[in-house]
Design a protein around this motif. Structure first.
Motif, short mmCIF file in Angstrom:
data_model
loop_
_atom_site.label_atom_id
_atom_site.label_comp_id
_atom_site.label_asym_id
_atom_site.label_seq_id
_atom_site.Cartn_x
_atom_site.Cartn_y
_atom_site.Cartn_z
N SER A 257 41.74 22.46 24.63
CA SER A 257 43.02 21.55 24.97
C SER A 257 42.86 21.54 26.71
N PRO A 258 43.54 20.33 27.14
CA PRO A 258 43.51 20.03 28.37
C PRO A 258 44.37 21.16 29.36
N LEU A 259 44.14 21.26 30.57
CA LEU A 259 44.93 22.15 31.56
C LEU A 259 45.58 21.12 32.30
N PRO A 260 46.73 20.74 32.33
CA PRO A 260 47.38 19.64 33.32
C PRO A 260 48.08 20.16 34.27
N LEU A 261 47.89 19.65 35.53
CA LEU A 261 48.52 20.00 36.66
C LEU A 261 48.54 18.86 37.59
N GLU A 262 49.60 19.14 38.62
CA GLU A 262 49.69 18.16 39.61
C GLU A 262 48.71 18.55 40.89
N ALA A 293 38.54 29.45 32.00
CA ALA A 293 39.73 28.90 32.32
C ALA A 293 40.71 29.08 30.96
N GLN A 294 42.02 29.34 31.12
CA GLN A 294 42.88 29.61 30.24
C GLN A 294 44.22 29.17 30.62
N ALA A 295 45.26 29.12 29.82
CA ALA A 295 46.55 29.13 30.21
C ALA A 295 47.35 30.29 29.96
N MET A 296 48.16 30.72 31.01
CA MET A 296 48.89 31.95 30.90
C MET A 296 50.14 31.76 31.54
N ASP A 297 51.28 32.04 30.91
CA ASP A 297 52.66 32.21 31.44
C ASP A 297 53.05 30.88 32.42
N VAL A 302 41.98 30.69 36.08
CA VAL A 302 40.43 30.44 36.16
C VAL A 302 39.75 31.43 36.76
N SER A 303 38.71 32.23 36.31
CA SER A 303 38.11 33.11 37.11
C SER A 303 36.45 32.88 37.15
N VAL A 304 35.78 33.40 38.14
CA VAL A 304 34.64 33.28 38.24
C VAL A 304 33.92 34.81 38.57
N GLU A 305 33.09 35.03 37.52
CA GLU A 305 32.59 36.31 37.43
C GLU A 305 31.25 36.35 37.42
N THR A 369 40.00 35.23 40.92
CA THR A 369 40.79 34.71 39.81
C THR A 369 41.66 33.87 40.87
N VAL A 370 41.62 32.52 40.29
CA VAL A 370 42.82 31.52 40.78
C VAL A 370 43.81 31.09 39.67
N ARG A 371 45.12 31.31 40.20
CA ARG A 371 46.30 30.90 39.39
C ARG A 371 46.69 29.62 40.04
N LEU A 372 47.20 28.51 39.13
CA LEU A 372 47.62 27.38 39.64
C LEU A 372 48.89 27.14 38.59
N PRO A 373 49.98 26.49 39.24
CA PRO A 373 51.06 26.16 38.13
C PRO A 373 50.77 24.91 37.27
N LEU A 374 50.80 25.07 36.09
CA LEU A 374 50.50 23.99 35.11
C LEU A 374 51.65 23.06 35.07
N GLN A 375 51.60 21.66 34.74
CA GLN A 375 52.60 20.73 34.47
C GLN A 375 53.27 21.30 33.23
#
Length: 512
Positions: A257-262, A293-297, A302-305, A369-375
């Motif tokens: 599924s998509p990860l929509p954001l601005e 990449a995943q959606a959470m809260d 997004v994590s690069v390991e 790990t990067v956290r960005l606000p989803l739409q």
């Protein structure tokens, strides 16, 4: 600083006139939440002072102790930021000679005449401790400035080194074109190499400009509705050459599924490409990089390991700072200034997100790990074989993991009439020795895996190269670097970009 060390630095050390005075004064101060350490002698107080103190409280009688001279000397040896408060409890009456001497020899002395009001005494002690706390703040500021200056100096040295690397093959090829005047087909190959090196320099300068624009608040984001998956795929495509060159295995763990954001898709692509490049550079060849990449809260996470060199615990809180590079990491990071993480953090924060680094320690890999606000609502190269060398008067071995630099220098030596062989790693150079037997070996220092120092030591021990002239060619040119190459067995230390005339003189002197 640990809690225990902090407590030592904020306590009051006291030498009272009598044991009874010591008990009473300590009780008064502890009721005021002041930590007190009673000392039975001035010598004991001086010993405790070395462990830390917020203020000293001394009875006038104690100043007659012969150990007072040692305490005075200790106070006079304070570092520039320190001016330890000393409260002297003087006897009532005529002026005291020992008190006057104390005031002359120690700058920060406050004299309180006995008997004294409890409130006035407690107030004086608290004022002294507040002044001491401001000194600790000054110490922290000075230490921060010292570290920042040290990091800036190291960064400028790295910048000079990285700019010299592309300049070296450029200068070599320009001299070669001037001396050899090759035909059009051969010249095209040189021009292509020059273009690659110029592009590399442009990327370095662009990184610096990006940092400057961000820190001055001059950058503007082109915000639109985007799918983060598309950004991640674009970042992978940008980083694929670096990952493939190191033979890393890249694993993608992305949602269907998509990860929509601005956001600004170009800038976010830059963020994740920097993280992937970082993983590729600091992971030994044949490693693993995992992009998840995943959606959470309500956030895209997004994590690069990677399973690379890892990060020391003390570096985790500074790894995103400007001018900071983990110890020993500069050799692993080929062709960069080490500011990719600074750019990534700045761009992520401009998008309202945040980025964290995690590592179990050196040798245990890293995870960013990067956290960005989803739409709220959903929206939609071929390796070059070592040259075969015919038997001629002089044979040269060129070793550099920068292929353009190695190839152009080898061709320059050929134009001088020498037979040349090229190796792109220390191990490859050692494999060539049995059939090569070089008279001259020009080695890069900052190679991944086996560096130039180790390779030089091995060449000195190898029967096929014991008598060879060893030349270090590196972007590092300080005196300590020259001492290090000499200790490793090098005969000469040349600094990039190479001065062709210097090399010609060196080779001609050796051939004679």
């Amino acid at each position: 600083m640990s809690d225990a060390a902090d407590a030592l630095e904020r306590r009051v050390l006291m030498r009272a006139a009598t044991a009874r005075d010591a008990l009473m004064t300590r009780a008064v101060l502890e009721r005021a939440d002041v930590q007190v350490q009673n000392c039975t002698t001035l010598a004991a107080l001086a010993d405790e002072l070395a462990r830390g103190a917020g203020a000293l409280v001394l009875a006038e009688e104690a100043l007659a102790d012969p150990a007072a001279a040692g305490l005075t000397q200790a106070l006079q040896r304070q570092p520039p930021w320190s001016d330890l408060p000393v409260l002297v409890l003087a006897r009532q009456g005529a002026d005291s000679r020992v008190v006057a001497e104390a005031m002359d020899s120690v700058a920060n002395v406050t004299v309180i005449e006995r008997p004294m009001r409890v409130a006035a005494f407690v107030s004086s002690v608290r004022s002294a401790l507040r002044a001491r706390n401001r000194q600790y703040d000054l110490r922290a500021t000075l230490e921060g400035l010292r570290l920042a200056d040290q990091r800036k100096t190291e960064f400028l040295a790295t910048l000079a080194h990285e700019l010299r690397n592309p300049l070296a093959p450029l200068q070599t090829v320009l001299t070669l074109l001037k001396r050899k005047r090759p035909g059009p087909e051969e010249a095209v190959r040189h021009y292509d190499m020059m273009r690659r090196q110029i592009d590399h320099m442009v990327r370095l300068v662009n990184d610096l400009m990006e940092i400057s624009r961000i820190t001055r608040g001059k950058i503007e984001l082109d915000i639109s509705a985007i799918d983060l998956h598309e950004v991640l795929h674009d970042a992978v495509e940008l980083s694929r050459p670096l990952l493939d060159a190191a033979q890393h295995r890249l694993v993608l763990r992305l949602l269907d599924s998509p990860l929509p954001l601005e956001g600004d898709s170009v800038r976010l692509t830059q963020v994740f490409s920097n993280l992937l490049n970082n993983a590729a550079k600091y992971t030994p060849a044949g490693g693993h990089v995992v992009l998840t990449a995943q959606a959470m809260d309500g956030q895209a996470v997004v994590s690069v390991e990677d399973d690379g060199i890892g990060i020391a615990p003390e570096m985790l809180h500074t790894v995103f700072d400007m001018f900071v590079q983990a110890s020993g990491a500069s050799k692993a990071a080929q062709g960069g200034l080490g500011i990719g993480l600074t750019l990534a953090r700045s761009l992520v924060e401009l998008h309202g997100g945040h980025i964290l680094a995690h590592s179990a320690g050196l040798g245990h890999g890293s995870t960013f790990t990067v956290r960005l606000p989803l739409q709220a609502t959903q929206v939609m190269q071929t390796p070059i074989d070592p040259l075969e060398v015919p038997p001629v008067a002089l044979t040269a071995l060129v070793v550099d993991d920068n292929r353009d630099a190695a190839d152009s220098l080898a061709e320059f030596l050929q134009a001088m009439g020498m037979a040349t062989a090229v190796a792109y790693s220390g191990a490859q150079a050692l494999d060539l020795l049995p059939r090569l037997r070089p008279d001259l070996a020009i080695l890069d220092i900052g190679m991944p895996g086996m560096d130039g120092y180790e390779l030089a030591r091995r060449l000195r021990r190898h029967p096929a190269s014991q008598g060879a002239l060893l030349v270090a060619l590196t972007g590092w040119g300080q005196e300590r670097d020259r001492e290090a190459t000499a200790q490793a067995g090098f005969d000469h230390h040349l600094v990039k970009p190479l001065d062709p005339e210097q090399l010609i003189a060196l080779v001609e002197g050796f051939s004679r």
